[in-house]
Design a protein around this motif. Structure first.
Motif, PDB file in Angstrom:
ATOM      1  N   TYR A 152       0.986  -1.124  -0.094  1.00 30.05           N
ATOM      2  CA  TYR A 152       0.079  -0.132   0.160  1.00 30.05           C
ATOM      3  C   TYR A 152       0.696   1.239   0.054  1.00 30.05           C
ATOM      4  CZ  TYR A 152      -4.148  -2.887   1.058  1.00 30.05           C
ATOM      5  OH  TYR A 152      -5.079  -3.803   1.195  1.00 30.05           O
ATOM      6  N   ARG A 153       2.149   1.227   0.743  1.00 30.46           N
ATOM      7  CA  ARG A 153       2.783   2.314   0.754  1.00 30.46           C
ATOM      8  C   ARG A 153       3.402   2.723  -0.643  1.00 30.46           C
ATOM      9  NH1 ARG A 153       6.375   1.246   6.232  1.00 30.46           N
ATOM     10  NH2 ARG A 153       4.503   1.159   7.837  1.00 30.46           N
ATOM     11  N   ALA A 154       3.703   1.381  -1.478  1.00 34.49           N
ATOM     12  CA  ALA A 154       4.289   1.812  -2.802  1.00 34.49           C
ATOM     13  C   ALA A 154       3.052   2.444  -3.713  1.00 34.49           C
ATOM     14  CB  ALA A 154       4.522   0.254  -3.597  1.00 34.49           C
ATOM     15  N   TYR A 155       1.755   1.898  -3.355  1.00 37.86           N
ATOM     16  CA  TYR A 155       0.879   2.641  -4.181  1.00 37.86           C
ATOM     17  C   TYR A 155       0.715   4.353  -3.806  1.00 37.86           C
ATOM     18  CZ  TYR A 155      -1.110  -1.397  -6.655  1.00 37.86           C
ATOM     19  OH  TYR A 155      -1.396  -2.451  -7.654  1.00 37.86           O
ATOM     20  N   VAL A 156       1.046   4.454  -2.462  1.00 37.03           N
ATOM     21  CA  VAL A 156       0.986   5.947  -2.018  1.00 37.03           C
ATOM     22  C   VAL A 156       1.966   6.565  -2.867  1.00 37.03           C
ATOM     23  CG1 VAL A 156       1.230   7.476  -0.200  1.00 37.03           C
ATOM     24  CG2 VAL A 156       0.016   5.389   0.368  1.00 37.03           C
ATOM     25  N   MET A 157       3.086   6.140  -2.920  1.00 31.47           N
ATOM     26  CA  MET A 157       4.117   6.771  -3.755  1.00 31.47           C
ATOM     27  C   MET A 157       3.709   6.997  -5.174  1.00 31.47           C
ATOM     28  SD  MET A 157       7.769   5.483  -2.106  1.00 31.47           S
ATOM     29  CE  MET A 157       7.368   3.840  -2.132  1.00 31.47           C
ATOM     30  N   LEU A 158       3.207   5.885  -5.674  1.00 31.26           N
ATOM     31  CA  LEU A 158       2.625   5.984  -7.154  1.00 31.26           C
ATOM     32  C   LEU A 158       1.721   7.020  -7.392  1.00 31.26           C
ATOM     33  CD1 LEU A 158       2.895   4.948  -9.935  1.00 31.26           C
ATOM     34  CD2 LEU A 158       0.802   3.382  -9.256  1.00 31.26           C
ATOM     35  N   ALA A 159       0.659   7.125  -6.284  1.00 32.55           N
ATOM     36  CA  ALA A 159      -0.446   8.241  -6.579  1.00 32.55           C
ATOM     37  C   ALA A 159       0.139   9.535  -6.399  1.00 32.55           C
ATOM     38  CB  ALA A 159      -1.587   7.867  -5.483  1.00 32.55           C
ATOM     39  N   VAL A 160       1.176   9.692  -5.380  1.00 31.80           N
ATOM     40  CA  VAL A 160       1.716  10.948  -5.001  1.00 31.80           C
ATOM     41  C   VAL A 160       2.446  11.454  -6.410  1.00 31.80           C
ATOM     42  CG1 VAL A 160       3.478  12.337  -3.728  1.00 31.80           C
ATOM     43  CG2 VAL A 160       1.921  10.891  -2.350  1.00 31.80           C
ATOM     44  N   LEU A 161       3.221  10.529  -7.007  1.00 29.90           N
ATOM     45  CA  LEU A 161       3.813  10.799  -8.137  1.00 29.90           C
ATOM     46  C   LEU A 161       3.195  11.469  -9.332  1.00 29.90           C
ATOM     47  CD1 LEU A 161       6.459  11.131 -10.079  1.00 29.90           C
ATOM     48  CD2 LEU A 161       6.294   8.783 -10.208  1.00 29.90           C
ATOM     49  N   ASN A 162       1.879  10.719  -9.435  1.00 28.10           N
ATOM     50  CA  ASN A 162       0.992  10.837 -10.512  1.00 28.10           C
ATOM     51  C   ASN A 162       0.104  12.116 -10.278  1.00 28.10           C
ATOM     52  OD1 ASN A 162      -1.018   9.840 -12.810  1.00 28.10           O
ATOM     53  ND2 ASN A 162      -2.279  10.130 -11.319  1.00 28.10           N
ATOM     54  N   CYS A 163      -0.056  12.523  -9.033  1.00 24.44           N
ATOM     55  CA  CYS A 163      -0.770  13.883  -8.615  1.00 24.44           C
ATOM     56  C   CYS A 163       0.102  15.031  -9.145  1.00 24.44           C
ATOM     57  CB  CYS A 163      -1.062  13.955  -7.057  1.00 24.44           C
ATOM     58  SG  CYS A 163      -2.240  13.141  -6.505  1.00 24.44           S
ATOM     59  N   PHE A 164       1.609  14.859  -8.959  1.00 28.03           N
ATOM     60  CA  PHE A 164       2.530  16.057  -9.575  1.00 28.03           C
ATOM     61  C   PHE A 164       2.335  16.110 -11.233  1.00 28.03           C
ATOM     62  CE2 PHE A 164       4.197  15.521  -5.272  1.00 28.03           C
ATOM     63  CZ  PHE A 164       4.457  16.729  -4.899  1.00 28.03           C
ATOM     64  N   ILE A 165       2.308  14.834 -11.676  1.00 31.96           N
ATOM     65  CA  ILE A 165       2.419  14.801 -13.065  1.00 31.96           C
ATOM     66  C   ILE A 165       1.043  15.438 -13.623  1.00 31.96           C
ATOM     67  CG2 ILE A 165       2.253  13.244 -15.275  1.00 31.96           C
ATOM     68  CD1 ILE A 165       4.073  11.547 -13.765  1.00 31.96           C
ATOM     69  N   TYR A 166      -0.088  15.034 -12.915  1.00 31.92           N
ATOM     70  CA  TYR A 166      -1.381  15.577 -13.328  1.00 31.92           C
ATOM     71  C   TYR A 166      -1.540  17.112 -13.103  1.00 31.92           C
ATOM     72  CZ  TYR A 166      -6.457  16.529 -13.235  1.00 31.92           C
ATOM     73  OH  TYR A 166      -7.619  17.190 -13.248  1.00 31.92           O
ATOM     74  N   ALA A 167      -0.953  17.729 -12.038  1.00 30.13           N
ATOM     75  CA  ALA A 167      -0.912  19.053 -11.869  1.00 30.13           C
ATOM     76  C   ALA A 167      -0.353  19.604 -12.892  1.00 30.13           C
ATOM     77  CB  ALA A 167      -0.530  19.300 -10.258  1.00 30.13           C
ATOM     78  N   TYR A 168       0.624  19.324 -13.499  1.00 33.44           N
ATOM     79  CA  TYR A 168       1.462  19.762 -14.592  1.00 33.44           C
ATOM     80  C   TYR A 168       0.669  19.863 -15.922  1.00 33.44           C
ATOM     81  CZ  TYR A 168       5.068  20.449 -18.007  1.00 33.44           C
ATOM     82  OH  TYR A 168       5.610  21.147 -19.141  1.00 33.44           O
TER      83      TYR A 168
END
Length: 439
Positions: free
Chosen positions: A370-386
């Motif tokens: 689940y922590r690995a999914y958290v890091m993936l979701a955080v990275l995707n949020c930054f990409i999505y914001a850009y």
């Protein structure tokens, strides 16, 4: 049928004694393919069968698939330890295939027949009918009759077709950021189910899934009432992007809460000396999972509905194909989740000399996954914001949530009698396509 597929993971691990990784792979594969096949179903409906025949066919496929799955359930003491290899001698794979195809073929007809949008009406007397060609499967107005031969050979396109193609190319970067939503959503039908199955009773799994649905609907309606209208008044075109962004943030909370609950469950098992027992129930209630199911439903209500609205605004012919695009991207993310879990498994074996995905939930480290999914979701949020901040929202096609009236297609019918022709006395029917507002 939805309830059966949501609990397929428990069926595979309990009734068929499959390992956790095998069961997760099968569940994600069938769910991903079921969603992605909806594009093929939409094309088949338009070209050949139609909604009603497709609905009948999907029901037959569903029934046959369930029957074959029931036959694959072993009797007596159950499957041996190598049950995955023994499944090839049963009707399991044939039944699962029929269930996948039947599920893909049922969504679109049910949605279309729930909102019947085609009616036959008499043409006004003062209206001059426009002739259209009625083919075997559809009616279409030719924009360039002189160049029809070239168009059929893909040598000439209309301006509208070129513009629609450009719109599809423009939404590719945004669409790529939606894939992680499908990856996180796949946890609800796999690891979340297995967590609930290894905890003490008191809160049935069906109740948790019902709360998830309630959370999805409540959050979606709450956003429209509180934030949606305010954002539309200030910056109307950014409403979909904000909604999807909040949903992606919610996915981070969902995975983080799931990781904390799983850590607490493993500590409770270790304290009782049951950590190595694959069938042991953790001495804590399944109500601990309530919060992560609520966040999962909130993510679906925000990100899922926001993605649907985004495609409804920016995809050509969006009123018919926006749900198909949404389901296909979600299914693609579900299938990619299989590869992501395989990468996590390889990393854990290489880095820690042990796998985080054991044969059962008690022998696994779902908290670290689940922590690995958290890091993936955080990275995707930054990409999505850009990507979302640089996306041009000017090419909007429609705003369904602001439209008081939905334009649909009406088939008007007029009867004419050939004048001056004594040989042809039969009435000829001419059809005219006219857009009419329907509330």
């Amino acid at each position: 049928m939805t309830l059966v597929l949501q609990n397929l993971s428990s069926f595979l691990t309990d009734s068929l004694n499959l390992k956790l990784k095998e069961a997760t792979t099968i569940v994600n594969l069938q769910e991903g393919l079921r969603n992605m096949l909806q594009i093929c179903v939409a094309l088949c409906i338009d070209a050949y069968l139609g909604y009603r025949w497709m609905l009948i066919l999907s029901s037959l496929l569903y029934s046959a698939g369930l029957f074959l799955l029931a036959l694959s359930v072993p009797g007596g003491e159950g499957c041996p330890s190598n049950c995955f290899k023994e499944l090839k001698h049963t009707s399991f794979w044939e039944g699962l295939t029929l269930v996948v195809v039947g599920g893909a073929a049922q969504v679109i007809p049910l949605y279309a027949l729930s909102f019947e949008q085609t009616r036959v009406a008499k043409s006004p007397e003062d209206c001059e009918p426009a002739r259209v060609q009625i083919g075997c499967f559809s009616a279409a107005v030719k924009e360039s009759p002189a160049d029809d031969n070239l168009r059929t050979r893909w040598r000439l396109c209309t301006v509208t077709e070129v513009e629609q193609t450009k719109l599809l190319l423009d939404i590719i970067p945004m669409s790529a950021t939606f894939i992680v939503y499908g990856m996180v959503k796949s946890l609800g039908n796999t690891f979340f189910i297995e967590q609930a199955d290894t905890m003490r009773g008191g809160t049935p799994l069906v109740l948790l899934q019902l709360i998830q649905l309630i959370s999805k609907s409540a959050v979606n309606k709450g956003y429209k009432m509180v934030l949606g209208k305010r954002i539309q008044r200030i910056k109307r075109r950014y409403s979909d992007g904000v909604k999807i962004g909040i949903g992606m943030l919610t996915s981070i909370l969902c995975c983080a809460v799931a990781s904390q609950v799983e850590s607490k469950r493993l500590k409770a098992l270790k304290k009782k000396g049951l950590l190595d027992n694959p069938e042991a129930k953790a001495p804590m209630s399944a109500s601990w999972l309530l919060l992560q199911f609520i966040f999962l439903g909130a993510m679906e209500g925000l990100a899922g509905d926001g993605i649907l609205n985004f495609f409804g605004h920016y995809v050509p012919d969006s009123r018919r194909y926006a749900p198909v695009f949404t389901s296909s991207l979600t299914g693609f993310g579900t299938i990619l989740s299989i590869g992501f879990i395989a990468i996590i498994d390889y990393y854990s074996r290489f880095r820690y000399k042990e796998s985080w995905i054991g044969e059962s939930v008690n022998e696994s480290r779902l908290d670290l996954i689940y922590r690995a999914y958290v890091m993936l979701a955080v990275l995707n949020c930054f990409i999505y914001a850009y990507v979302a901040s640089s996306y041009s929202y000017d090419n909007i096609i429609g705003r369904p949530e602001n439209e008081q009236e939905i334009p649909v297609l009406e088939v008007q019918q007029q009867q004419e009698t050939a004048a001056g022709d004594q040989q042809n006395k039969q009435e000829q029917e001419e059809y005219q396509l006219q857009r009419m507002p329907v509330r």
